[in-house]
Design an enzyme around this catalytic site. Structure first.
Site, short mmCIF file in Angstrom:
data_model
loop_
_atom_site.label_atom_id
_atom_site.label_comp_id
_atom_site.label_asym_id
_atom_site.label_seq_id
_atom_site.Cartn_x
_atom_site.Cartn_y
_atom_site.Cartn_z
N GLU A 54 0.84 -1.20 0.00
CA GLU A 54 0.00 0.00 0.00
C GLU A 54 0.88 1.25 0.00
O GLU A 54 1.39 1.65 -1.03
CB GLU A 54 -1.01 -0.09 1.14
CG GLU A 54 -1.93 -1.28 0.86
CD GLU A 54 -3.05 -1.53 1.83
OE1 GLU A 54 -3.06 -0.95 2.92
OE2 GLU A 54 -3.94 -2.34 1.49
C1 HEC Z 1 -3.07 0.61 -2.15
C2 HEC Z 1 -4.46 0.83 -1.87
C3 HEC Z 1 -4.86 1.32 -0.49
C4 HEC Z 1 -4.40 2.43 0.19
C5 HEC Z 1 -3.33 3.41 -0.26
C6 HEC Z 1 -5.15 2.50 1.41
N1 HEC Z 1 -6.04 1.47 1.46
FE1 HEC Z 1 -7.45 1.18 2.88
N2 HEC Z 1 -7.83 -0.64 2.13
C7 HEC Z 1 -7.31 -1.16 0.97
C8 HEC Z 1 -7.63 -2.56 0.87
C9 HEC Z 1 -7.26 -3.50 -0.26
C10 HEC Z 1 -8.36 -2.88 2.04
C11 HEC Z 1 -8.86 -4.26 2.46
C12 HEC Z 1 -7.65 -4.96 3.07
C13 HEC Z 1 -7.97 -6.09 3.99
O1 HEC Z 1 -9.14 -6.29 4.35
O2 HEC Z 1 -7.03 -6.78 4.40
C14 HEC Z 1 -8.48 -1.63 2.79
C15 HEC Z 1 -9.22 -1.49 3.97
C16 HEC Z 1 -9.48 -0.27 4.58
C17 HEC Z 1 -10.47 -0.02 5.60
C18 HEC Z 1 -11.42 -1.06 6.19
C19 HEC Z 1 -12.81 -0.89 5.66
C20 HEC Z 1 -13.68 -2.07 5.93
O3 HEC Z 1 -14.85 -2.04 5.52
O4 HEC Z 1 -13.21 -3.05 6.52
C21 HEC Z 1 -10.40 1.29 5.93
C22 HEC Z 1 -11.25 2.04 6.95
C23 HEC Z 1 -9.34 1.87 5.14
N3 HEC Z 1 -8.82 0.90 4.31
C24 HEC Z 1 -8.88 3.16 5.25
C25 HEC Z 1 -7.67 3.59 4.70
C26 HEC Z 1 -6.93 4.77 5.11
C27 HEC Z 1 -7.37 5.72 6.21
C28 HEC Z 1 -5.84 4.85 4.31
C29 HEC Z 1 -4.71 5.87 4.36
C30 HEC Z 1 -3.97 5.92 5.62
C31 HEC Z 1 -5.90 3.71 3.40
N4 HEC Z 1 -6.99 2.96 3.70
C32 HEC Z 1 -4.99 3.48 2.37
C33 HEC Z 1 -6.58 -0.45 0.04
C34 HEC Z 1 -5.87 0.71 0.34
#
Ligand code: HEC
Ligand code: HEC
Length: 344
Positions: A141
């Site tokens: 990420e």
């Molecule tokens: C490269 C792409 C990427 C970036 C950049 C990223 N995310 Fe995510 N995010 C994901 C993915 C893929 C998942 C699911 C991962 C898992 O469940 O293991 C996720 C899961 C989440 C969730 C959980 C939502 C749920 O319904 O369970 C949240 C809240 C979230 N991210 C917030 C953020 C925040 C705040 C940031 C910045 C600090 C961020 N993400 C940066 C791809 C990204």
């Protein structure tokens, strides 16, 4: 006269039917986003992280700030684009150095994530402040160490001032507080819809067809898992209680230690294709058909599927107005971005 009487009787009947449906939805565990701001605050408030306007503004800047990634070009908004339903719209997320998510996971929406009882597809994070620290450090990420994240933000005086206004204590620019500020902003990303207006008592907020769809949704058993304020987000479930998910072997995600996956929200579902943890299904009708098959062991007619989709469309919510924030400039002390090479 007779006609007027008839239409009054009909109106009374449909109001009655709508009220019945509201009662039925509540009995099935469906809950609206509270209409009053005070009630909503009670639901979104966070332990050890008071939601103040200063902190929310700071969290918003951090949410959009790509300097929280090693490369300097990826922000939370890259994969959770607030203009695109809070997702990236691709089957599996792509992060640092164009790395796809190693488990082929699809990015869930950040809208309404404050209503989730646990975060991530496998529910491994208890709340948003904890969750936010994950992606900053995760290699596929944003791939930035906690230390460098703090060094980057701490080198920017305007940010330091904002942390001082938002948090108590000496040297408030900590990795934990970065997570807390982002979580405070995310808590504001709730999207009340006509469905909420309906459950809150406005019996005319949903059309007849949408009400019919809601009834089908409940009668078929979808609300057994897609319930609570989030219409999901509250329970851990098997991938398929009654069958086999056809695309189960795309990616190696197998859920938590008990093999369970967190039920996702259905709010704004029309904006967050492709569907399921591995983002393999693009068509909402197909997603509903699959769900009925593998979770409930039933074949729905095309009419029933269409009716449920009509209801799901009404879950499209009113988004908060998000004005793109101006981010404070880096200084000579700010650790540089490292888009490609370790030694840069
Ligand atoms: C490269 C792409 C990427 C970036 C950049 C990223 N995310 Fe995510 N995010 C994901 C993915 C893929 C998942 C699911 C991962 C898992 O469940 O293991 C996720 C899961 C989440 C969730 C959980 C939502 C749920 O319904 O369970 C949240 C809240 C979230 N991210 C917030 C953020 C925040 C705040 C940031 C910045 C600090 C961020 N993400 C940066 C791809 C990204
Ligand atoms: C037994 C619990 C359960 C039942 C019943 C259930 N679902 Fe689901 N639903 C889930 C889980 C768990 C997922 C995530 C599965 C995955 O991604 O592998 C999901 C995912 C979905 C998705 C995709 C969401 C997304 O963001 O990718 C839709 C749409 C959906 N369900 C609709 C329905 C409908 C409509 C019904 C009724 C016909 C229904 N579900 C019944 C648990 C359930």
């Amino acid at each position: 006269m007779k006609r007027i009487l008839l239409s009054v009787a009909f109106l009374a009947f449909s109001l009655h039917a709508a009220q019945d449906l509201i009662d039925m939805a509540k009995a099935a565990g469906l809950k609206p986003i509270p209409a009053s701001q005070a009630e909503l605050m009670k639901v979104i408030e966070q332990k050890d992280n008071p939601l103040t306007p200063e902190k929310i503004q700071l969290g918003k800047k951090l949410y959009f700030d790509p300097r929280l990634s090693k490369s300097g070009i990826i922000s939370c908004n890259t994969c959770h684009n607030l203009g695109l339903g809070g997702v990236d719209g691709v089957p599996t997320s792509v992060g640092h150095r164009w790395e796809p998510n190693p488990h082929h996971l699809n990015s869930p929406t950040v809208y309404n994530s404050v209503f989730n009882s646990v975060q991530f597809w496998d529910g491994r994070s208890p709340h948003l402040a904890d969750q936010a620290m994950g992606p900053i450090q995760a290699i596929p990420e944003m791939a930035l160490s906690a230390e460098t994240a703090v060094a980057r933000i701490g080198s920017i005086p305007a940010y330091v001032k904002e942390f001082e206004r938002s948090f108590s204590g000496k040297d408030p620019v900590t990795f934990e507080n970065i997570g807390k500020a982002i979580a405070a902003f995310e808590a504001t990303l709730v999207t009340p819809s006509r469905y909420d207006d309906f459950l809150n008592g406005d019996t005319r907020a949903l059309s007849k067809a949408e009400q019919e769809g809601l009834r089908t949704f409940i009668e078929k058993g979808c609300a057994a898992c897609h319930n609570g304020i989030g219409t999901g987000g509250a329970t851990m479930e098997a991938f398929a209680w009654e069958g086999q998910y056809e695309y189960a072997d795309i990616g190696d995600f197998s859920g938590n230690e008990d093999g369970l996956v967190r039920t996702p929200t259905l709010r704004n579902i029309t904006e967050t294709a492709p569907y399921f943890h591995n983002g393999t299904v693009w068509d909402l009708h197909e997603a509903v058909e699959i769900m009925a098959n593998i979770q409930l062991g039933m074949e729905l007619t095309q009419g029933e599927i269409g009716s449920i989709v009509t209801f799901l469309e009404a879950l499209e919510g009113r988004k908060p107005e998000v004005v793109y924030p101006m981010l404070p400039a880096s200084t000579a002390d700010t650790p540089r971005p490292q888009p490609f090479y370790e030694h840069q």
